[in-house]
Design a protein around this motif. Structure first.
Motif, short mmCIF file in Angstrom:
data_model
loop_
_atom_site.label_atom_id
_atom_site.label_comp_id
_atom_site.label_asym_id
_atom_site.label_seq_id
_atom_site.Cartn_x
_atom_site.Cartn_y
_atom_site.Cartn_z
N ALA A 48 0.83 -1.20 0.00
CA ALA A 48 0.00 0.00 0.00
C ALA A 48 0.87 1.25 0.00
CB ALA A 48 -0.94 -0.01 1.21
N ALA A 49 1.96 1.22 0.76
CA ALA A 49 2.89 2.35 0.80
C ALA A 49 3.55 2.53 -0.57
CB ALA A 49 3.96 2.12 1.87
N PHE A 50 3.93 1.44 -1.22
CA PHE A 50 4.53 1.50 -2.56
C PHE A 50 3.54 2.13 -3.54
CE2 PHE A 50 4.90 -0.44 -6.78
CZ PHE A 50 6.22 -0.18 -7.11
N ALA A 51 2.29 1.70 -3.48
CA ALA A 51 1.28 2.18 -4.42
C ALA A 51 0.99 3.67 -4.20
CB ALA A 51 -0.01 1.36 -4.26
N ARG A 52 0.96 4.11 -2.95
CA ARG A 52 0.68 5.53 -2.66
C ARG A 52 1.86 6.42 -3.03
NH1 ARG A 52 -0.98 3.41 2.18
NH2 ARG A 52 0.87 4.25 3.19
N PHE A 53 3.07 5.89 -2.88
CA PHE A 53 4.28 6.66 -3.06
C PHE A 53 4.51 7.03 -4.52
CE2 PHE A 53 8.88 6.06 -4.10
CZ PHE A 53 9.35 7.25 -3.57
N ALA A 54 4.16 6.14 -5.44
CA ALA A 54 4.47 6.32 -6.85
C ALA A 54 3.47 7.26 -7.52
CB ALA A 54 4.45 4.97 -7.55
N GLY A 74 13.60 -10.49 -15.46
CA GLY A 74 12.89 -11.67 -15.94
C GLY A 74 11.67 -12.07 -15.13
N ALA A 75 11.45 -11.44 -13.97
CA ALA A 75 10.29 -11.77 -13.12
C ALA A 75 9.20 -10.72 -13.34
CB ALA A 75 10.70 -11.80 -11.65
N VAL A 76 7.95 -11.15 -13.22
CA VAL A 76 6.83 -10.22 -13.34
C VAL A 76 6.90 -9.21 -12.20
CG1 VAL A 76 4.32 -10.02 -13.31
CG2 VAL A 76 5.39 -11.90 -14.52
N GLY A 77 6.73 -7.93 -12.53
CA GLY A 77 6.83 -6.91 -11.49
C GLY A 77 6.31 -5.58 -11.94
N ALA A 78 6.78 -4.52 -11.30
CA ALA A 78 6.36 -3.17 -11.61
C ALA A 78 7.47 -2.21 -11.20
CB ALA A 78 5.06 -2.81 -10.87
N VAL A 79 7.48 -1.05 -11.87
CA VAL A 79 8.45 -0.01 -11.56
C VAL A 79 7.68 1.25 -11.20
CG1 VAL A 79 10.38 1.39 -12.43
CG2 VAL A 79 10.15 -1.02 -13.12
N ALA A 80 8.04 1.86 -10.08
CA ALA A 80 7.39 3.09 -9.62
C ALA A 80 8.19 4.30 -10.10
CB ALA A 80 7.29 3.09 -8.10
N PHE A 81 7.49 5.29 -10.61
CA PHE A 81 8.12 6.51 -11.09
C PHE A 81 7.63 7.70 -10.28
CE2 PHE A 81 8.38 3.63 -14.62
CZ PHE A 81 9.55 3.98 -15.29
N VAL A 82 8.55 8.62 -9.96
CA VAL A 82 8.22 9.90 -9.34
C VAL A 82 8.88 10.97 -10.19
CG1 VAL A 82 8.52 11.37 -7.31
CG2 VAL A 82 8.00 8.94 -7.01
N ASP A 83 8.08 11.93 -10.66
CA ASP A 83 8.59 12.98 -11.55
C ASP A 83 9.31 12.39 -12.75
OD1 ASP A 83 7.61 14.96 -9.82
OD2 ASP A 83 9.47 14.96 -8.65
N GLY A 84 8.78 11.28 -13.27
CA GLY A 84 9.36 10.66 -14.45
C GLY A 84 10.61 9.83 -14.22
N ARG A 85 11.05 9.73 -12.97
CA ARG A 85 12.27 8.97 -12.65
C ARG A 85 11.90 7.64 -12.00
NH1 ARG A 85 14.86 10.79 -8.69
NH2 ARG A 85 13.23 12.16 -7.92
N PRO A 86 12.53 6.53 -12.42
CA PRO A 86 12.25 5.23 -11.80
C PRO A 86 12.93 5.16 -10.43
CG PRO A 86 14.00 4.99 -13.42
CD PRO A 86 13.56 6.43 -13.48
N VAL A 87 12.14 5.11 -9.38
CA VAL A 87 12.71 5.19 -8.03
C VAL A 87 12.60 3.89 -7.24
CG1 VAL A 87 12.39 7.68 -7.83
CG2 VAL A 87 10.54 6.13 -7.13
N SER A 88 11.75 2.97 -7.71
CA SER A 88 11.58 1.71 -6.99
C SER A 88 11.06 0.65 -7.95
CB SER A 88 10.59 1.91 -5.83
OG SER A 88 10.48 0.73 -5.07
N ALA A 89 11.50 -0.58 -7.74
CA ALA A 89 11.02 -1.70 -8.57
C ALA A 89 10.65 -2.86 -7.65
CB ALA A 89 12.09 -2.14 -9.56
N VAL A 90 9.60 -3.57 -8.03
CA VAL A 90 9.22 -4.77 -7.29
C VAL A 90 9.13 -5.94 -8.27
CG1 VAL A 90 7.99 -3.70 -5.36
CG2 VAL A 90 6.76 -4.15 -7.46
N ALA A 91 9.62 -7.08 -7.83
CA ALA A 91 9.54 -8.32 -8.62
C ALA A 91 8.84 -9.36 -7.77
CB ALA A 91 10.94 -8.78 -9.01
N PHE A 92 8.00 -10.16 -8.39
CA PHE A 92 7.17 -11.12 -7.67
C PHE A 92 7.48 -12.55 -8.10
CE2 PHE A 92 4.89 -7.14 -7.99
CZ PHE A 92 4.38 -6.94 -6.72
#
Length: 197
Positions: free
Chosen positions: A134-140, A150-168
């Motif tokens: 929830a914190a990851f989702a609110r932050f981005a 190679g793992a399914v995931g997501a990358v969070a962007f702030v001001d167009g910059r990739p700041v966090s990535a999650v792999a599941f």
């Protein structure tokens, strides 16, 4: 105590096959992957401490542990587009549920014993992992679906910059591990393939 341990496992019947399977999986990993996995995942050391022991960079330790985790959970081989699409659907549902704080949906997609790995060490259990999501989702500003090493995931962007990535890592359509990488330079160093191009 090795002989007694083996005798105890044999006496346990079904446990013998579990130990044998674990041994074979660990044997299939490269030496570096195995060490990173054991220190980082099994012993719960943060990436920085594991890196100090192995002599690798924290980013490399995290990558080795993530690759080993994929293989241990049975997703290191035989990826198909259908399999990726199915896992992607579970991850998308998870991220939407995290944003909405939908506890019922989160419970449906998270394994009760899910573990999240980050620089701060492991977080265990669905409630704690859901809170972190929830914190990851609110932050981005925006979280884009991606393959992360190679793992399914997501990358969070702030001001167009990739700041966090999650792999599941998923097993039977439930999320069993979440790997979090933070920091723009570290995220850019990952092998990222965006799937919403």
């Amino acid at each position: 105590g090795g002989v007694e341990g083996v005798a105890g496992v044999r006496a346990g019947g079904g446990r013998e096959s579990v130990w044998l399977a674990l041994f074979l999986v660990l044997e299939s990993l490269g030496a570096e992957e195995r060490l990173a996995y054991v220190l980082h995942d099994l012993f719960g050391l943060p990436s920085s401490e594991t890196a100090r022991i192995t002599g690798d960079a924290p980013e490399e330790v995290a990558r080795l542990a993530r690759r080993a985790r994929e293989r241990v959970h049975g997703h290191g081989t035989g990826r198909t587009d259908e399999g990726i699409g199915r896992r992607r659907a579970v991850v998308d549902l998870f991220l939407a549920a995290a944003r909405a704080r939908d506890a019922r949906t989160l419970a449906a997609v998270l394994d009760p014993d899910v573990v999240a790995h980050s620089d701060r060490g492991p977080v265990h259990g669905a409630p704690a992992v859901a809170e972190g999501a929830a914190a990851f989702a609110r932050f981005a500003d925006v979280a884009r679906p991606a393959l992360v090493d190679g793992a399914v995931g997501a990358v969070a962007f702030v001001d167009g910059r990739p700041v966090s990535a999650v792999a599941f890592t998923l097993r039977r359509d439930r999320i069993v591990t979440v790997s979090v990488t933070t920091g723009e330079d570290r995220v850019r160093a990952l092998d990222l393939v965006f799937s919403d191009g």
